[in-house]
Design a protein around this motif. Structure first.
Motif, PDB file in Angstrom:
ATOM      1  N   GLY A  59     -42.302  99.676  73.995  1.00 22.42           N
ATOM      2  CA  GLY A  59     -41.164 100.484  74.389  1.00 22.42           C
ATOM      3  C   GLY A  59     -41.427 101.187  75.703  1.00 22.42           C
ATOM      4  N   LEU A  60     -40.592 102.169  75.978  1.00 25.91           N
ATOM      5  CA  LEU A  60     -40.616 102.895  77.246  1.00 25.91           C
ATOM      6  C   LEU A  60     -40.710 104.391  76.995  1.00 25.91           C
ATOM      7  CD1 LEU A  60     -40.071 103.196  80.354  1.00 25.91           C
ATOM      8  CD2 LEU A  60     -37.624 103.167  79.777  1.00 25.91           C
ATOM      9  N   GLY A  61     -41.637 105.042  77.692  1.00 28.84           N
ATOM     10  CA  GLY A  61     -41.712 106.491  77.697  1.00 28.84           C
ATOM     11  C   GLY A  61     -41.196 107.005  79.026  1.00 28.84           C
ATOM     12  N   VAL A  62     -40.332 108.014  78.983  1.00 28.22           N
ATOM     13  CA  VAL A  62     -39.745 108.571  80.205  1.00 28.22           C
ATOM     14  C   VAL A  62     -40.103 110.047  80.283  1.00 28.22           C
ATOM     15  CG1 VAL A  62     -37.634 108.982  81.511  1.00 28.22           C
ATOM     16  CG2 VAL A  62     -37.835 106.931  80.089  1.00 28.22           C
ATOM     17  N   ALA A  63     -40.650 110.447  81.418  1.00 32.53           N
ATOM     18  CA  ALA A  63     -41.028 111.846  81.630  1.00 32.53           C
ATOM     19  C   ALA A  63     -40.304 112.373  82.855  1.00 32.53           C
ATOM     20  CB  ALA A  63     -42.538 111.953  81.826  1.00 32.53           C
ATOM     21  N   LEU A  64     -39.726 113.562  82.738  1.00 33.44           N
ATOM     22  CA  LEU A  64     -38.963 114.144  83.837  1.00 33.44           C
ATOM     23  C   LEU A  64     -38.936 115.657  83.689  1.00 33.44           C
ATOM     24  CD1 LEU A  64     -35.130 113.665  83.257  1.00 33.44           C
ATOM     25  CD2 LEU A  64     -36.818 113.331  81.464  1.00 33.44           C
ATOM     26  N   PRO A  65     -38.489 116.381  84.703  1.00 36.60           N
ATOM     27  CA  PRO A  65     -38.445 117.842  84.589  1.00 36.60           C
ATOM     28  C   PRO A  65     -37.550 118.287  83.433  1.00 36.60           C
ATOM     29  CG  PRO A  65     -38.117 117.158  86.870  1.00 36.60           C
ATOM     30  CD  PRO A  65     -38.039 115.916  86.036  1.00 36.60           C
ATOM     31  N   GLY A  66     -37.921 119.385  82.796  1.00 36.63           N
ATOM     32  CA  GLY A  66     -37.122 119.942  81.710  1.00 36.63           C
ATOM     33  C   GLY A  66     -36.183 121.019  82.231  1.00 36.63           C
ATOM     34  N   PRO A  67     -35.576 121.728  81.294  1.00 32.76           N
ATOM     35  CA  PRO A  67     -35.799 121.650  79.845  1.00 32.76           C
ATOM     36  C   PRO A  67     -35.043 120.475  79.203  1.00 32.76           C
ATOM     37  CG  PRO A  67     -34.208 123.366  80.332  1.00 32.76           C
ATOM     38  CD  PRO A  67     -34.697 122.869  81.651  1.00 32.76           C
ATOM     39  N   LEU A  68     -35.543 120.067  78.029  1.00 36.78           N
ATOM     40  CA  LEU A  68     -34.927 118.973  77.287  1.00 36.78           C
ATOM     41  C   LEU A  68     -35.329 119.067  75.826  1.00 36.78           C
ATOM     42  CD1 LEU A  68     -37.466 116.833  76.765  1.00 36.78           C
ATOM     43  CD2 LEU A  68     -37.044 116.255  79.133  1.00 36.78           C
ATOM     44  N   ASP A  69     -34.704 118.232  75.015  1.00 42.29           N
ATOM     45  CA  ASP A  69     -35.002 118.162  73.582  1.00 42.29           C
ATOM     46  C   ASP A  69     -35.774 116.868  73.338  1.00 42.29           C
ATOM     47  OD1 ASP A  69     -35.043 117.786  70.844  1.00 42.29           O
ATOM     48  OD2 ASP A  69     -33.001 118.480  70.519  1.00 42.29           O
ATOM     49  N   HIS A  70     -37.073 116.994  73.117  1.00 43.08           N
ATOM     50  CA  HIS A  70     -37.922 115.820  72.941  1.00 43.08           C
ATOM     51  C   HIS A  70     -37.535 115.023  71.700  1.00 43.08           C
ATOM     52  CE1 HIS A  70     -41.482 113.386  72.184  1.00 43.08           C
ATOM     53  NE2 HIS A  70     -41.646 114.004  71.034  1.00 43.08           N
ATOM     54  N   THR A  71     -37.226 115.694  70.601  1.00 46.33           N
ATOM     55  CA  THR A  71     -36.953 114.987  69.346  1.00 46.33           C
ATOM     56  C   THR A  71     -35.674 114.173  69.416  1.00 46.33           C
ATOM     57  OG1 THR A  71     -35.838 116.935  68.422  1.00 46.33           O
ATOM     58  CG2 THR A  71     -38.198 116.701  67.987  1.00 46.33           C
ATOM     59  N   GLN A  72     -34.671 114.658  70.143  1.00 48.74           N
ATOM     60  CA  GLN A  72     -33.396 113.953  70.242  1.00 48.74           C
ATOM     61  C   GLN A  72     -33.263 113.138  71.528  1.00 48.74           C
ATOM     62  OE1 GLN A  72     -31.197 113.918  67.692  1.00 48.74           O
ATOM     63  NE2 GLN A  72     -32.702 115.163  66.588  1.00 48.74           N
ATOM     64  N   GLY A  73     -34.169 113.377  72.474  1.00 49.94           N
ATOM     65  CA  GLY A  73     -34.086 112.656  73.738  1.00 49.94           C
ATOM     66  C   GLY A  73     -32.899 113.063  74.579  1.00 49.94           C
ATOM     67  N   VAL A  74     -32.488 114.328  74.431  1.00 50.50           N
ATOM     68  CA  VAL A  74     -31.309 114.836  75.137  1.00 50.50           C
ATOM     69  C   VAL A  74     -31.752 115.848  76.188  1.00 50.50           C
ATOM     70  CG1 VAL A  74     -29.161 116.156  74.896  1.00 50.50           C
ATOM     71  CG2 VAL A  74     -29.806 114.470  73.161  1.00 50.50           C
ATOM     72  N   LEU A  75     -31.211 115.714  77.394  1.00 53.85           N
ATOM     73  CA  LEU A  75     -31.558 116.645  78.462  1.00 53.85           C
ATOM     74  C   LEU A  75     -30.733 117.917  78.355  1.00 53.85           C
ATOM     75  CD1 LEU A  75     -31.835 114.271  81.560  1.00 53.85           C
ATOM     76  CD2 LEU A  75     -33.455 114.680  79.709  1.00 53.85           C
ATOM     77  N   HIS A  76     -31.293 119.015  78.865  1.00 50.23           N
ATOM     78  CA  HIS A  76     -30.570 120.272  78.970  1.00 50.23           C
ATOM     79  C   HIS A  76     -30.322 120.564  80.446  1.00 50.23           C
ATOM     80  CE1 HIS A  76     -30.737 120.605  74.756  1.00 50.23           C
ATOM     81  NE2 HIS A  76     -31.999 120.986  74.655  1.00 50.23           N
ATOM     82  N   ARG A  77     -30.263 121.799  80.804  1.00 43.07           N
ATOM     83  CA  ARG A  77     -29.931 122.139  82.191  1.00 43.07           C
ATOM     84  C   ARG A  77     -31.184 122.015  83.074  1.00 43.07           C
ATOM     85  NH1 ARG A  77     -25.071 124.430  83.065  1.00 43.07           N
ATOM     86  NH2 ARG A  77     -25.809 125.527  84.923  1.00 43.07           N
ATOM     87  N   VAL A  78     -31.487 120.769  83.461  1.00 41.13           N
ATOM     88  CA  VAL A  78     -32.627 120.524  84.332  1.00 41.13           C
ATOM     89  C   VAL A  78     -32.471 121.387  85.579  1.00 41.13           C
ATOM     90  CG1 VAL A  78     -33.854 118.791  85.697  1.00 41.13           C
ATOM     91  CG2 VAL A  78     -32.850 118.163  83.477  1.00 41.13           C
TER      92      VAL A  78
END
Length: 383
Positions: A163-182
């Motif tokens: 699979g693929l792991g994606v890392a980027l600036p947060g904040p985000l929800d790791h468990t749901q894979g949903v971004l917040h207000r980066v």
């Protein structure tokens, strides 16, 4: 080559099907044994499993193509023991680091060895469709180049790809894979990046903060104890490993290091606050005052050390790697001075917590992103 056709497709499927606590223990010992290999008796002794259980697990791993014989080793009595080794090319994981202005992607095998990498310009503010398309295209090309597969339209046919792991600036929800207000990109708030990429590529996807991914990669790579990874690039953040385990916090909010306010009337930060360490640090960098940037980073790092009582501070990110000695020297000096004022700590360097540049360089976050997929396979629940 593994990864082509139906035979390759079975490998990735089997690896996920075989995942269990005991299998992970065995796989991790096979991984750390390297090419020299390890015997079934040694596996049983070191895992606490019965020889029969180890035999069953290793038989399944061999059938799945994940383990192979590595020769025989002399025994203290009786016939020589057969030793087994991990087959590194039996599985691969892709890791992508999305920075504000560029994308870095790596493909690693089961040992974490990089077998391919790509870099491309990126505008994180270009919109979700453009970014998802860029990630998909670069990942597909990476896999094609590294594994020699067709990988047209979907990576699901590449059986060795976990699979693929994606890392980027947060904040985000790791468990749901949903971004917040980066920070600096509020338009990403609520976007389901994990699901969008999984649907596009046809493989499992994990999303986490860049600093968490880098810290995980360092922990898997051998950094022990409790440490902080401070990432200074286009932004500033921290990844925390406490007692050997990655600490994300209840809502993936741990490590928002760059937005601690250390100057109440300081410059406005992209997050909306004033006097954040990120704004002060990047401001000094923009003025080419690297010593001042290092001092500011050191003051913030000293606060973190005092709060968590960690053993080590690791520095990374493009800005750090551009002048690593200056940052190590500057941050280290602040930590040492703080330690002297507070009485120091027994066994610490110059009375302060050690500071050094993290391994991996500018590719460390991407390699850590790949470990978001690999780590759980080997019993590292942090992934």
């Amino acid at each position: 080559m593994r990864g082509k056709g139906a035979m390759g497709a079975a490998v990735g499927v089997n690896l996920f099907a075989l995942r269990s606590h005991n299998t992970a223990l065995v796989l991790d010992l096979l991984r750390t044994a390297g090419a020299r290999g390890i015997s079934r008796l040694e596996l049983a002794e070191r895992t606490g499993l019965t020889p029969q259980a180890v035999s069953k697990i290793t038989a399944r791993l061999r059938e799945a193509g994940l383990a192979a014989e590595a020769g025989r080793r002399a025994s203290t009595g009786g016939k020589p023991r057969t030793v087994l080794r991990l087959v590194p090319e039996a599985g691969h994981a892709a890791g992508v680091h999305l920075d504000r202005d560029e994308l870095r992607a790596v493909l690693v095998d089961l040992t974490g060895t990089v077998v391919g990498q790509r870099r491309a310009a990126l505008d994180l503010g270009a919109g979700a469709d453009a970014v998802v398309t860029a990630v998909a295209q670069e990942t597909e090309q990476l896999v094609r180049d590294a594994l020699g597969t067709a990988a047209a339209g979907s990576l699901a046919t590449v059986g060795s790809l976990l699979g693929l792991g994606v890392a980027l600036p947060g904040p985000l929800d790791h468990t749901q894979g949903v971004l917040h207000r980066v920070t600096g990109f509020p338009e990403w708030d609520g976007f389901p990046l994990r699901d969008a990429l999984a649907e596009r590529l046809g493989v499992p996807v994990v999303v986490d903060k860049d600093t968490n991914a880098a810290a995980l990669g360092l922990a898997v790579g051998g950094e022990g104890g409790s440490f902080a990874y401070l990432h200074l690039g286009t932004g500033l953040g921290a990844g925390l490993v406490i007692g050997g385990s990655l600490h994300r916090g209840a809502r993936t909010g741990a490590g928002e290091f760059g937005h601690q306010v250390i100057q109440l009337d300081g410059p406005v930060c992209g997050c909306g606050n004033r006097g954040c360490v990120e704004a002060l640090c990047l401001g000094a960098v923009a003025r080419r005052e690297v010593g001042e940037a290092a001092r500011v980073l050191g003051e913030a790092a000293a606060n973190l050390v005092g709060l968590l009582d960690i053993d080590l501070v690791l520095l990374g990110g493009r800005t750090v790697t551009a002048d690593p000695s200056a940052f190590v020297r500057g941050v280290g000096a602040v930590l040492a001075a703080r330690a002297r004022r507070e009485g120091g700590r027994e066994g610490s360097r110059e009375g302060g917590v050690p500071v050094r540049v993290a391994s991996g360089g500018v590719w460390g976050v991407a390699e850590g992103a790949a470990q978001l997929l690999l780590a759980p396979v080997f019993g590292r629940g942090d992934g």
